[in-house]
Design a protein around this motif. Structure first.
Motif, PDB file in Angstrom:
ATOM      1  N   TRP A 115       0.838  -1.187   0.000  1.00 60.42           N
ATOM      2  CA  TRP A 115       0.000   0.000   0.000  1.00 60.42           C
ATOM      3  C   TRP A 115       0.872   1.236   0.000  1.00 60.42           C
ATOM      4  O   TRP A 115       1.957   1.256   0.565  1.00 60.42           O
ATOM      5  CB  TRP A 115      -0.871   0.046   1.250  1.00 60.42           C
ATOM      6  CG  TRP A 115      -1.947  -0.987   1.318  1.00 60.42           C
ATOM      7  CD1 TRP A 115      -2.647  -1.528   0.289  1.00 60.42           C
ATOM      8  CD2 TRP A 115      -2.455  -1.599   2.511  1.00 60.42           C
ATOM      9  NE1 TRP A 115      -3.557  -2.436   0.762  1.00 60.42           N
ATOM     10  CE2 TRP A 115      -3.458  -2.496   2.111  1.00 60.42           C
ATOM     11  CE3 TRP A 115      -2.166  -1.464   3.855  1.00 60.42           C
ATOM     12  CZ2 TRP A 115      -4.174  -3.255   3.021  1.00 60.42           C
ATOM     13  CZ3 TRP A 115      -2.877  -2.221   4.760  1.00 60.42           C
ATOM     14  CH2 TRP A 115      -3.869  -3.102   4.349  1.00 60.42           C
ATOM     15  N   ALA A 116       0.360   2.303  -0.582  1.00 60.32           N
ATOM     16  CA  ALA A 116       1.019   3.606  -0.489  1.00 60.32           C
ATOM     17  C   ALA A 116       0.964   4.062   0.971  1.00 60.32           C
ATOM     18  O   ALA A 116       0.104   3.620   1.741  1.00 60.32           O
ATOM     19  CB  ALA A 116       0.305   4.615  -1.383  1.00 60.32           C
ATOM     20  N   LEU A 117       1.874   4.927   1.344  1.00 55.32           N
ATOM     21  CA  LEU A 117       1.917   5.415   2.721  1.00 55.32           C
ATOM     22  C   LEU A 117       0.590   6.062   3.110  1.00 55.32           C
ATOM     23  O   LEU A 117       0.106   5.854   4.222  1.00 55.32           O
ATOM     24  CB  LEU A 117       3.065   6.409   2.892  1.00 55.32           C
ATOM     25  CG  LEU A 117       3.212   7.034   4.271  1.00 55.32           C
ATOM     26  CD1 LEU A 117       3.465   5.962   5.325  1.00 55.32           C
ATOM     27  CD2 LEU A 117       4.325   8.064   4.275  1.00 55.32           C
ATOM     28  N   THR A 118      -0.022   6.793   2.194  1.00 49.96           N
ATOM     29  CA  THR A 118      -1.294   7.452   2.513  1.00 49.96           C
ATOM     30  C   THR A 118      -2.402   6.428   2.757  1.00 49.96           C
ATOM     31  O   THR A 118      -3.219   6.608   3.662  1.00 49.96           O
ATOM     32  CB  THR A 118      -1.716   8.411   1.391  1.00 49.96           C
ATOM     33  OG1 THR A 118      -1.742   7.692   0.150  1.00 49.96           O
ATOM     34  CG2 THR A 118      -0.770   9.585   1.283  1.00 49.96           C
ATOM     35  N   THR A 119      -2.426   5.357   1.971  1.00 49.63           N
ATOM     36  CA  THR A 119      -3.429   4.299   2.158  1.00 49.63           C
ATOM     37  C   THR A 119      -3.232   3.611   3.495  1.00 49.63           C
ATOM     38  O   THR A 119      -4.182   3.429   4.261  1.00 49.63           O
ATOM     39  CB  THR A 119      -3.346   3.267   1.022  1.00 49.63           C
ATOM     40  OG1 THR A 119      -3.553   3.927  -0.220  1.00 49.63           O
ATOM     41  CG2 THR A 119      -4.373   2.162   1.194  1.00 49.63           C
TER      42      THR A 119
END
Length: 114
Positions: free
Chosen positions: A68-72
């Motif tokens: 996952w992306a850091l924001t997700t």
């Protein structure tokens, strides 16, 4: 995503709903402690603490496997500490796991069909 990623997401999903329920029950117990003689905070706090630690471990594993992306990943973690966020997270994780299984089956059919 492969099946191990789907499994990691599924495990996280399985603990997110009970963790959300335990959080809500802990909030109720906190209010009852201050308004009545009923004090279940030590018991509910321990249950919620164990479930939250399990959640964090499974969240980190799912983050690593799903990439996952850091924001997700951060959004999923923030949802876990909001009173009703765990239920929203569970629905989102169900969609992610279903998508992972469908993608895995599609790749298998492409390999077999080629």
């Amino acid at each position: 995503m492969d099946l191990s990623t789907a499994s990691a997401i599924h495990r996280l999903r399985l603990v997110s709903a009970p963790e959300a329920v335990s959080f809500l029950l802990l909030l109720v117990c906190s209010v009852l402690k201050r308004t009545t003689d009923f004090n279940a905070v030590p018991v509910m706090g321990a249950i919620h603490g164990v479930l939250f630690v399990v959640f964090v471990v499974l969240w980190a594993d799912a983050w690593r496997r799903a990439k996952w992306a850091l924001t997700t990943a951060a959004w999923y973690f923030v949802l876990s500490v909001l009173p009703f966020g765990g239920f929203a997270l569970e629905r989102r994780l169900k969609r992610d796991a279903d998508d992972a299984v469908v993608a895995s089956r599609a790749r298998k059919q492409d390999v077999v069909g080629a």
